[in-house]
Design a protein around this motif. Structure first.
Motif, PDB file in Angstrom:
ATOM      1  N   GLU A   1       0.857  -1.189   0.000  1.00  0.00           N
ATOM      2  CA  GLU A   1       0.000   0.000   0.000  1.00  0.00           C
ATOM      3  C   GLU A   1       0.891   1.236   0.000  1.00  0.00           C
ATOM      4  OE1 GLU A   1      -3.183   2.222   3.007  1.00  0.00           O
ATOM      5  OE2 GLU A   1      -2.381   0.233   3.490  1.00  0.00           O
ATOM      6  N   ILE A   2       0.526   2.264  -0.781  1.00  0.00           N
ATOM      7  CA  ILE A   2       1.320   3.495  -0.883  1.00  0.00           C
ATOM      8  C   ILE A   2       0.470   4.678  -0.438  1.00  0.00           C
ATOM      9  CG2 ILE A   2       2.711   4.969  -2.379  1.00  0.00           C
ATOM     10  CD1 ILE A   2       2.973   2.612  -4.287  1.00  0.00           C
ATOM     11  N   ALA A   3       1.052   5.548   0.387  1.00  0.00           N
ATOM     12  CA  ALA A   3       0.338   6.743   0.852  1.00  0.00           C
ATOM     13  C   ALA A   3       1.277   7.929   0.847  1.00  0.00           C
ATOM     14  CB  ALA A   3      -0.216   6.509   2.257  1.00  0.00           C
ATOM     15  N   TYR A   4       0.709   9.131   0.622  1.00  0.00           N
ATOM     16  CA  TYR A   4       1.491  10.373   0.550  1.00  0.00           C
ATOM     17  C   TYR A   4       1.035  11.334   1.646  1.00  0.00           C
ATOM     18  CZ  TYR A   4       2.049   8.670  -4.285  1.00  0.00           C
ATOM     19  OH  TYR A   4       2.291   7.906  -5.403  1.00  0.00           O
ATOM     20  N   PHE A   5       2.010  12.039   2.247  1.00  0.00           N
ATOM     21  CA  PHE A   5       1.692  12.999   3.298  1.00  0.00           C
ATOM     22  C   PHE A   5       2.606  14.218   3.201  1.00  0.00           C
ATOM     23  CE2 PHE A   5       0.310   8.930   4.963  1.00  0.00           C
ATOM     24  CZ  PHE A   5      -0.943   9.225   5.510  1.00  0.00           C
ATOM     25  N   LEU A   6       2.120  15.342   3.701  1.00  0.00           N
ATOM     26  CA  LEU A   6       2.919  16.554   3.845  1.00  0.00           C
ATOM     27  C   LEU A   6       3.488  16.570   5.260  1.00  0.00           C
ATOM     28  CD1 LEU A   6       0.464  19.106   2.194  1.00  0.00           C
ATOM     29  CD2 LEU A   6       2.529  18.148   1.162  1.00  0.00           C
ATOM     30  N   ALA A   7       4.686  16.114   5.425  1.00  0.00           N
ATOM     31  CA  ALA A   7       5.429  16.131   6.692  1.00  0.00           C
ATOM     32  C   ALA A   7       4.885  15.165   7.749  1.00  0.00           C
ATOM     33  CB  ALA A   7       5.526  17.530   7.264  1.00  0.00           C
ATOM     34  N   THR A   8       3.567  15.179   8.035  1.00  0.00           N
ATOM     35  CA  THR A   8       3.026  14.305   9.067  1.00  0.00           C
ATOM     36  C   THR A   8       1.755  13.631   8.564  1.00  0.00           C
ATOM     37  OG1 THR A   8       1.526  15.916  10.112  1.00  0.00           O
ATOM     38  CG2 THR A   8       3.848  15.954  10.807  1.00  0.00           C
TER      39      THR A   8
ATOM     40  N   PRO B   1      17.208 -10.782   4.720  1.00  0.00           N
ATOM     41  CA  PRO B   1      16.761 -10.672   3.326  1.00  0.00           C
ATOM     42  C   PRO B   1      15.249 -10.491   3.252  1.00  0.00           C
ATOM     43  CG  PRO B   1      17.309 -12.952   3.863  1.00  0.00           C
ATOM     44  CD  PRO B   1      17.729 -12.123   5.033  1.00  0.00           C
ATOM     45  N   LEU B   2      14.808  -9.592   2.366  1.00  0.00           N
ATOM     46  CA  LEU B   2      13.387  -9.325   2.184  1.00  0.00           C
ATOM     47  C   LEU B   2      13.019  -9.500   0.710  1.00  0.00           C
ATOM     48  CD1 LEU B   2      13.068  -6.035   4.302  1.00  0.00           C
ATOM     49  CD2 LEU B   2      12.339  -8.324   5.011  1.00  0.00           C
ATOM     50  N   SER B   3      11.787  -9.863   0.466  1.00  0.00           N
ATOM     51  CA  SER B   3      11.264  -9.979  -0.891  1.00  0.00           C
ATOM     52  C   SER B   3      10.081  -9.029  -1.049  1.00  0.00           C
ATOM     53  CB  SER B   3      10.823 -11.413  -1.184  1.00  0.00           C
ATOM     54  OG  SER B   3       9.721 -11.769  -0.364  1.00  0.00           O
ATOM     55  N   GLU B   4       9.611  -8.870  -2.279  1.00  0.00           N
ATOM     56  CA  GLU B   4       8.484  -7.970  -2.539  1.00  0.00           C
ATOM     57  C   GLU B   4       7.262  -8.352  -1.723  1.00  0.00           C
ATOM     58  OE1 GLU B   4       5.957  -6.171  -6.353  1.00  0.00           O
ATOM     59  OE2 GLU B   4       7.359  -7.852  -6.624  1.00  0.00           O
ATOM     60  N   GLU B   5       7.076  -9.643  -1.502  1.00  0.00           N
ATOM     61  CA  GLU B   5       5.913 -10.112  -0.740  1.00  0.00           C
ATOM     62  C   GLU B   5       5.970  -9.674   0.721  1.00  0.00           C
ATOM     63  OE1 GLU B   5       7.742 -12.053  -2.798  1.00  0.00           O
ATOM     64  OE2 GLU B   5       6.224 -11.886  -4.396  1.00  0.00           O
ATOM     65  N   ASP B   6       7.163  -9.332   1.210  1.00  0.00           N
ATOM     66  CA  ASP B   6       7.309  -8.904   2.609  1.00  0.00           C
ATOM     67  C   ASP B   6       6.892  -7.445   2.814  1.00  0.00           C
ATOM     68  OD1 ASP B   6       8.396 -11.357   3.588  1.00  0.00           O
ATOM     69  OD2 ASP B   6      10.323 -10.816   2.678  1.00  0.00           O
ATOM     70  N   LEU B   7       6.862  -6.654   1.725  1.00  0.00           N
ATOM     71  CA  LEU B   7       6.503  -5.239   1.846  1.00  0.00           C
ATOM     72  C   LEU B   7       5.009  -5.090   2.094  1.00  0.00           C
ATOM     73  CD1 LEU B   7       8.603  -3.661  -1.057  1.00  0.00           C
ATOM     74  CD2 LEU B   7       9.123  -3.663   1.382  1.00  0.00           C
ATOM     75  N   GLU B   8       4.678  -4.382   3.167  1.00  0.00           N
ATOM     76  CA  GLU B   8       3.270  -4.199   3.520  1.00  0.00           C
ATOM     77  C   GLU B   8       2.774  -2.790   3.196  1.00  0.00           C
ATOM     78  OE1 GLU B   8       3.460  -5.094   7.651  1.00  0.00           O
ATOM     79  OE2 GLU B   8       4.265  -7.116   7.295  1.00  0.00           O
ATOM     80  N   ARG B   9       3.616  -1.793   3.442  1.00  0.00           N
ATOM     81  CA  ARG B   9       3.184  -0.412   3.244  1.00  0.00           C
ATOM     82  C   ARG B   9       4.411   0.471   3.006  1.00  0.00           C
ATOM     83  NH1 ARG B   9      -1.275   2.995   4.622  1.00  0.00           N
ATOM     84  NH2 ARG B   9      -0.670   5.072   5.341  1.00  0.00           N
TER      85      ARG B   9
END
Length: 387
Positions: free
Chosen positions: A3-10, A77-85
């Protein structure tokens, strides 16, 4: 895919395509922080294009850049499947970069990275040099003082950027004036409503560590040094832990010989002469900041000089050992400085000021106004310095 999210500073200030600032141009410097206004510039980098560029940079090649950095920091070691956010924050507006803090959540753990995005002409000219300088310093001085660089690339929109360490818990600091009747003090920008004012002991540790890092990264043989650096730009950051004051340097715009021609000292006298120039410039620049980071140029009180000189000799001891110099070299150089007359030191400092600082700049003017007293104080401290 995470999941991808964008924020201004906080996280209190999310931003997306529906946000009124999405199509507005980014401010061009930290001095312009009032938010976008006026007519839109079709050629400017907008908030939206900025966040999308950072997102594409991170997601390229199935997130390999982020995975490499996160695996290094998590020591597994990490894989793409390990990325949550993956959460992207626009941290601040600089004359070189607009840094994005990137929070990566993987396997229920969270680490922080930074993407330094070169949105200005000055930044684009410097970004490759900085990435190489950081890599060189991490190889030569592997003490964790500067960020590790994990990747660098040019976005499809022409935005160069590099991925590095974000130092969690570290914050900018600047001189501030709470009362016109007292000398400036250092305040830490830690995001709290009531910013933390450092005690004199904490200030001393801060100045000592900054001077030590810069001096330890100076090579007396090649005269390579970290330059330019500026307190007003927030180059150093600090983390306070009870009585411990940890310091990092988050940017290295250049690491090159002191002599613009690249010539190195050919004998001992030249080496000592250039080391003296480094020392004097260090004591001068350490005193320069902007009030609260964005206001008028400020001159740090005399109390900063003792820790600056202490830090210089601590750093000189380390860099001399790394260069294969005798153990007694710092003591020898201390005696060399003591033998210089006050007039000679003042003339050399004036020469350095003329060469390094634009004569029309605020920095040049405030140094000129304080130079005689500054050299008197430095000379007095050196006279009583342990041999």
């Amino acid at each position: 895919m995470p999941e991808i999210a964008y924020f201004l500073a906080t996280t209190d200030h999310p931003i997306s395509q529906t946000h009124p600032w999405w199509n507005r141009p980014l401010p061009t410097s930290r001095l312009d922080q009032t938010g976008p206004s006026g007519p839109l510039d079709a050629t400017a980098i907008t908030y939206g294009s900025y966040f999308q560029a950072v997102s594409r940079f991170c997601a390229a090649s199935r997130w390999q850049r982020v995975l490499q950095a996160a695996s290094h920091k998590m020591e597994q070691p990490l894989s793409e499947e390990d990325l949550e956010r993956v959460t992207i924050f626009l941290e601040k507006h600089g004359s070189f970069y607009h840094p994005a803090r990137i929070e990566v959540t993987a396997r229920k753990k969270r680490i922080s990275l930074v993407a330094n995005v070169a949105t200005t002409a000055a930044g684009r000219k410097n970004v490759l040099r900085e990435a190489r300088a950081l890599q060189q310093l991490n190889e030569q001085r592997p003490f964790g003082w500067v960020p590790t660089v994990y990747a660098m690339d040019m976005d499809e929109d022409g935005l160069p950027m590099f991925l590095g360490d974000w130092f969690d818990g570290f914050h900018e600091f600047h001189l501030t004036v709470k009362n016109v009747a007292i000398e400036p003090r250092i305040v830490v920008w830690d995001g709290k409503a009531d910013p933390c004012l450092l005690s004199e002991n904490q200030e001393a540790v801060l100045y000592r560590n900054m001077a030590m890092i810069l001096t330890a990264c100076y090579d007396p043989v090649t005269t390579q040094q970290i330059f330019p650096w500026h307190h007003a730009a927030g180059d150093f950051v600090v983390r306070l832990e009870k009585e411990r004051t940890a310091v990092k340097l988050i940017t290295v715009r250049g690491y090159r010989p002191m002599n613009c021609t690249g010539a190195t000292p050919t004998n001992e006298n030249e080496m000592l002469d250039m080391l003296q120039a480094f020392f004097l410039h260090l004591t001068l620049r350490m005193r320069l900041d902007r009030i609260d980071g964005v206001s008028e140029i400020a001159w740090a009180p005399d109390r900063c000089l003792t820790p600056v000189i202490e830090g210089f000799f601590q750093g000189l001891d380390l860099t001399a050992r790394l260069s294969g110099f005798p153990e007694a070299f710092p003591r020898f150089f201390c005696q060399y400085l003591k033998q210089q007359g006050k007039t000679d030191l003042r003339d050399r400092a004036a020469e350095i000021t003329k060469r390094v600082f634009d004569r029309h700049s605020e920095e040049h003017q405030i140094i000129e106004a304080n130079l005689a007293h500054h050299i008197d104080a430095v000379s007095r401290l050196l006279t009583g310095w342990p041999a």
